[in-house]
Scaffold this motif. Structure first.
Motif, PDB file in Angstrom:
ATOM      1  N   THR A 197       0.836  -1.191   0.000  1.00 46.40           N
ATOM      2  CA  THR A 197       0.000   0.000   0.000  1.00 46.40           C
ATOM      3  C   THR A 197       0.873   1.244   0.000  1.00 46.40           C
ATOM      4  O   THR A 197       2.096   1.177   0.162  1.00 46.40           O
ATOM      5  N   GLU A 198       0.256   2.386  -0.194  1.00 44.75           N
ATOM      6  CA  GLU A 198       1.015   3.644  -0.221  1.00 44.75           C
ATOM      7  C   GLU A 198       1.762   3.871   1.090  1.00 44.75           C
ATOM      8  O   GLU A 198       2.916   4.337   1.086  1.00 44.75           O
ATOM      9  N   ASN A 199       1.163   3.552   2.216  1.00 44.04           N
ATOM     10  CA  ASN A 199       1.808   3.775   3.513  1.00 44.04           C
ATOM     11  C   ASN A 199       2.950   2.796   3.760  1.00 44.04           C
ATOM     12  O   ASN A 199       3.965   3.152   4.373  1.00 44.04           O
ATOM     13  N   ASN A 200       2.802   1.550   3.285  1.00 44.51           N
ATOM     14  CA  ASN A 200       3.832   0.540   3.531  1.00 44.51           C
ATOM     15  C   ASN A 200       5.048   0.691   2.630  1.00 44.51           C
ATOM     16  O   ASN A 200       6.083   0.063   2.891  1.00 44.51           O
ATOM     17  N   PHE A 248       8.687  -8.367   0.972  1.00 43.89           N
ATOM     18  CA  PHE A 248       7.284  -8.094   1.229  1.00 43.89           C
ATOM     19  C   PHE A 248       7.096  -7.661   2.684  1.00 43.89           C
ATOM     20  O   PHE A 248       7.802  -8.110   3.577  1.00 43.89           O
ATOM     21  N   GLY A 249       6.138  -6.783   2.885  1.00 44.88           N
ATOM     22  CA  GLY A 249       5.863  -6.311   4.230  1.00 44.88           C
ATOM     23  C   GLY A 249       4.463  -5.743   4.325  1.00 44.88           C
ATOM     24  O   GLY A 249       3.949  -5.155   3.365  1.00 44.88           O
ATOM     25  N   GLY A 250       3.850  -5.920   5.471  1.00 49.27           N
ATOM     26  CA  GLY A 250       2.502  -5.405   5.654  1.00 49.27           C
ATOM     27  C   GLY A 250       1.470  -6.199   4.871  1.00 49.27           C
ATOM     28  O   GLY A 250       1.635  -7.382   4.588  1.00 49.27           O
ATOM     29  N   HIS A 251       0.403  -5.540   4.523  1.00 50.50           N
ATOM     30  CA  HIS A 251      -0.702  -6.183   3.802  1.00 50.50           C
ATOM     31  C   HIS A 251      -0.321  -6.409   2.342  1.00 50.50           C
ATOM     32  O   HIS A 251       0.193  -5.519   1.672  1.00 50.50           O
TER      33      HIS A 251
END
Length: 308
Positions: free
Chosen positions: A61-64, A73-76
């Motif tokens: 995502t934009e925040n990750n 890979f990280g987050g959702h």
């Protein structure tokens, strides 16, 4: 066949094979093989690392994007959601740009391949006044970068009213000096002159000779020229940037750059995740084309390299 020896006395003696002398162990050759393997491995990693980075970050995502490791890979896992947003953002602008790019590739790269095939065959198999001059012009045009001609082409097209139209991209894409030169070299060795003369003696006209005989022999070279032209047109950035100022005619290269610059404009919201996802979607068709046409491309590059 195995080399054998028989006993000097005794007719019923068994026959035993002679041992071949063992090849001397060459440590330099083994060391060289390991070095080449290491170099090829590093080259493969260097080539695939940007693609892996793009795939990893297109799934965030934009925040990750700025809060997680860029190489893992990280987050959702948001790849499917990013694809959906990319295709629907701003009323499906990405889909429109994708269609424009396909139009420029089909008309520009396809037309350039046809013209290069006809011109290369004519230069290779026909004699006419001024042939040497034409070849000199073609070789000189190969050395001129296309970006150097973008501004003069814009000034010329602006006089005839073709700026901000698809023709401003398609017409310059039809001119492919390298493809013409490649088809000239390929046709010179791949099409036997005796075969053409035999067809003419049998009463076949030139167009029938070309479509029935020559075209089949030139297929590997045509595929090679087509691949080069498709990649050049698909990745074309500077010419559309100069020729077009209406987003509805943008190709993907210019359109994604406008999305990337959106975060730097006053009141613009950053959409880096959509830019990365769009870049990933942009390179997938080129990868598929190369995988499908790989065998034709390889045979087209090697044909004519060995003198018969």
């Amino acid at each position: 066949m195995a080399v054998t020896e028989t006993a000097r006395s005794g007719a019923g003696r068994a026959v035993r094979p002679m041992r071949r002398p063992a090849r001397p162990w060459n440590p330099n050759k083994r060391r060289k093989s390991k070095s080449l393997t290491l170099i090829m491995t590093l080259g493969l990693i260097y080539s695939l690392l940007p693609l892996f980075w793009l795939l990893v970050n297109a799934s965030k995502t934009e925040n990750n994007l700025f809060s997680t490791d860029g190489l893992w890979f990280g987050g959702h896992f948001a790849l499917l959601d990013n694809i959906r947003q990319t295709l629907t953002y701003n009323n499906g602008q990405f889909v429109q740009w994708f269609g424009n790019t396909l139009l420029y590739v089909v008309a520009g790269a396809g037309g350039a391949t046809v013209l290069a095939t006809l011109g290369g065959y004519g230069l290779a198999k026909f004699d006419f006044p001024g042939k040497r001059g034409v070849l000199a012009v073609v070789l000189g045009a190969v050395a001129v970068p296309s970006t150097a001609l973008a501004v003069p082409t814009f000034l010329m097209f602006s006089k005839i009213g073709l700026v901000n139209t698809p023709w401003a991209i398609i017409i310059p894409s039809l001119i492919n000096p390298f493809g013409l030169y490649l088809m000239w070299i390929f046709a010179r060795d791949a099409v036997p002159t005796e075969l053409l003369e035999a067809a003419r003696v049998d009463g076949a006209r030139e167009w029938r000779v070309f479509f029935s005989i020559t075209l089949r022999l030139l297929r590997p070279g045509m595929i090679t020229v087509l691949l080069f032209a498709v990649v050049a047109t698909w990745n074309n950035y500077f010419l559309p940037l100069v020729m077009l100022d209406q987003p509805k005619w943008y190709p993907l290269t210019v359109g994604l750059d406008q999305w990337d610059a959106q975060s730097q404009t006053a009141g613009g919201s950053p959409i880096f995740n959509l830019v990365l996802t769009g870049s990933l979607l942009m390179i997938l068709p080129i990868m598929v084309v190369f995988l499908v046409m790989q065998r034709y491309w390889q045979s087209g590059l090697t044909a004519g390299s060995v003198k018969q």
